[in-house]
Scaffold this active site. Sequence first.
Site, mmCIF file in Angstrom:
data_model
loop_
_atom_site.group_PDB
_atom_site.id
_atom_site.type_symbol
_atom_site.label_atom_id
_atom_site.label_comp_id
_atom_site.label_asym_id
_atom_site.label_seq_id
_atom_site.Cartn_x
_atom_site.Cartn_y
_atom_site.Cartn_z
ATOM 1 N N ASN A 88 0.840 -1.189 0.000
ATOM 2 C CA ASN A 88 0.000 0.000 0.000
ATOM 3 C C ASN A 88 0.880 1.245 0.000
ATOM 4 O O ASN A 88 1.234 1.783 1.042
ATOM 5 C CB ASN A 88 -0.943 -0.032 1.215
ATOM 6 N N PHE A 89 1.235 1.685 -1.204
ATOM 7 C CA PHE A 89 2.010 2.924 -1.365
ATOM 8 C C PHE A 89 1.083 4.045 -1.858
ATOM 9 O O PHE A 89 1.506 4.991 -2.503
ATOM 10 C CB PHE A 89 3.132 2.737 -2.403
ATOM 11 N N CYS A 95 -29.056 15.185 -25.465
ATOM 12 C CA CYS A 95 -30.389 14.706 -25.854
ATOM 13 C C CYS A 95 -30.856 13.620 -24.886
ATOM 14 O O CYS A 95 -30.161 12.629 -24.678
ATOM 15 C CB CYS A 95 -30.368 14.144 -27.274
ATOM 16 N N CYS A 119 -26.068 23.776 -28.301
ATOM 17 C CA CYS A 119 -25.253 24.103 -29.478
ATOM 18 C C CYS A 119 -24.976 25.610 -29.539
ATOM 19 O O CYS A 119 -23.875 26.037 -29.863
ATOM 20 C CB CYS A 119 -25.928 23.633 -30.755
ATOM 21 N N ASN A 124 -5.155 4.052 -6.452
ATOM 22 C CA ASN A 124 -5.639 4.281 -5.096
ATOM 23 C C ASN A 124 -6.523 5.548 -5.132
ATOM 24 O O ASN A 124 -6.775 6.109 -6.195
ATOM 25 C CB ASN A 124 -4.461 4.452 -4.134
ATOM 26 N N CYS A 175 -2.214 5.107 0.001
ATOM 27 C CA CYS A 175 -3.151 5.765 0.902
ATOM 28 C C CYS A 175 -2.766 7.235 1.069
ATOM 29 O O CYS A 175 -1.657 7.535 1.510
ATOM 30 C CB CYS A 175 -3.167 5.053 2.246
#
Lengths: 472, 443
Positions: A138-139, A437, A358, A206, A141
């Site tokens: 976990n690099f 649309c 448009c 992450n 968080c």
Amino acid sequence: MVERKTTPNLSVNLAGIVSPNPFWLASAPPTNCGEQVMRAFDAGWGGAVWKTIGDPIVNVSSRYSSVDWNGQRMMGFNNIELITDRPLEVNLREIAEVKKRYPKQAVIASLMVESKREAWHTIVKQSEDAGADGLELNFGCPHGMSERGMGSAVGQVPEYTEMITGWVKEKARTPVLVKLTPNISDIRVVARAAKRGGADGLSAINTINSITGIDLDTFVPRPNVDGKSSHGGYCGPAVKPIALNMVQQVQSDPEAKLPLSGIGGVSDWRDAVEFLLLGCGNVQVCTAVMHYGYRIVEDMADGLANWMREKGFANISDFQGLSLARVQEWKHLNLNYKIVARIHEEKCIGCELCYTACWDGAHQCIHLDRAGQSNGHHATPAMHEAESKQRISMTPIPKLDHATASKGKEPYPTPLSRIPRVDEAECVGCNLCSLVCPVEDCITMEQVETHLASQSWEQRTSGAATLGRKND
Amino acid sequence: MSTGNKYEENPEVTARFPDIHPPFDKSGATIEANRCLYCFDAPCTAACPTHIDVPRFIKKISQGNLRGSALTILDANILGASCSRVCPVDVLCEGACVYHRYNKQPIEIGRLQRFAMDAFYRNGAVLAAKTTERRAGKVACIGAGPASLAFAAELRQRGFSAAIFERKPLPGGLNTYGVAEYKLRASDSLREIDLIRELGVDFQFGRNISGEAALAALEREFDFIFLGVGLGKIRLLGIPGEELPGVVDALKFIEEYKTGRNLKVGGRVVVLGAGNTAIDAARAAVRLGAQDVQIVYRRDESSMSAFLFEYEHAREEGVKFRWWTQPVKLVGDEKKISGMECMKVEMDGQSFRHLPGSHFTIPCDMVISAIGQSPLLEFLQACRGVKLENGRVSVDRATGQTSHAKYFAGGDCVNGGREVVDAVADGKRAALAAAQLLEKIHG
């Protein structure tokens, strides 16, 4: 395409980690404990990345906030929760128990400890001894843990990423995935570092640094922790486009490309297919489960299988990465390709959203002049509005109004005066009208033959010298 | 907010006439508001006689700007609260919703408008003044119904003085006295009119203006006079027995239950006519305890002036309909009516032909006549030469000005009896025209 009679095979092998389907739970609250993970496997999940283990922390309350959109809840989701708050031994014991009872499903230990070689060596050994099928570093968080030199504090510095990945690889016997943070200017730089460090695979993305919103009565951003807040990690459907782009970047970079577990807003089977088409080997899911529960995996697997059957794919690998070649740098796009908007009058309901979009948001080439309106061609929206406000209307009452009931013949369900017209010569083919649309297939974008050979910006600007050169 | 008008709700009326369109709660309104496509030059706005900017007020609901939403409504229609309840939205704004062409339910515009207006009144009902200037220029209105209220409010908001002369003790006209209670409570009508009073419009009750002399006096004091007198009593049936006890005028019947003066209806009730007032009276009779309620009409459902949804609601509540039936005589004694003699009829070109031998009697204890109001001819014919057409005041459609330059007119006395929202539109259009003239006169 011919439908296959046999059931498609959903099993995948990501960097050596095998699971019965490509749907893993991401490391997060849904994988907090063994009891949860076992219920998730019962529901049909193919794998689970355990809520990040390490030295237990203390959390705050509250922890989550969300962005709702037009009455739809949790279009985007944000958290300031940290890694596991449970003792390491408890997590390890439960990993072992889950693995014993669910040998076919993949259990991946997500790891985060202080940046010391011994600490990493220890937790790698403990996790693998417990029976984890793989490790995810976990690099990524982005909140709380990063202030303590962990999580994205590592993932934002290529040198740290490479170094710690190297330490883990010294010890690991199972595949090692590095989870990447998107909170960096070029995700490929860290992906390359992970690859250099010996990672077997990557997970991306992450969560994204975020402040989801502010309470307009108290002026406190959400989530509110005793009158204060802190930036959190953003995820959910809102982040999918960002995640897809980063996945594509990593997968198209030879120095970074590794087996990749796709993460970021995956909510249903179609989202999953998109990540797989960009080269991911599987996907991880969190927010959708926090919103609706583990049960959503049933349709993820069912929808994926039905789609594969329809397309004639027997295995995930048959279509994995098929869209990668379709993403190019802008300079390689064909400048001589032309499409224009076409309004299918019989489907138009007369909302005129395409007209105003448009005029105000694109190139002023949709007009309200089919019924010979008095201000006709090139009338601005303000002119149209002013004219219609002048009309006197009355409640139709049968007894009084039978004489006025005769109306001119209208060729379509919607009066001609309310069906916009596209000036195809002016239309630049931007798609905007077809996007706003509300009616399916009412505005289609159709190709116009330009009788010009394909030419990209690169070709055009490189001049005659390079014309005819093979474009690779 | 307390009402400036002296009026107390009768709990029995409240209990017997609950709201037919219960209000939205906040989440319901938000979800519904978010369904709105926000059409450009929206058909719902065009279909509203007062041209309320519907997508704009709905968008404001979805974005939590309820005050802005209510002010958007009030800017176009000062009686936005009562219109949200009494408007026949099926044939107006909601009937024009583009979703009808997409196999989807139209947006519930009426209920959303009510949601915004309820919030406005709940939060103190403060109207932003269009000007703080007090300008020379005075107008008078005869009658305090919706047309006059709209006329007076618009001019007062522009800084001119406005007075309203009303013969009854309460303002609002049919909004207060004549709309079925389950659609609009008298208290809600009065609450809305308080807002106009707070703008500084001078209300004078118990003032019956009639005759050339009274009008001449008004002409001397005011620059313009607005005729918002509405219509008169229900037309006479012109058959024997009309004077019997138990034969009542539908509007009087509705007024009496709304004001709590008469809440007892028993036995068998026959309602004559098939307009929306007939439906209101028939449904009220059911709610007030009648055992059997029949509507008698000399044509069939294709010709009735009641809206289809009103007709359906009445049938759901057990009201029966007898078509091609014409009353010829009411029978009974001096104490009460006992029956109505009828004949079946058919169309013979433009006229009705009695079917020979089709005589029959409907036993009944009450007959409510709702065959349409008669014009106030006595008043109008003595109204300073203002031109009439078929008993209606003739006006220029765009300005509401009558053939007499000092007189404007609007509402039922001009259109022969339409909706509240038409009266408001008439009053507002006339006010805008009057304002231009007042500026010319007074600079």
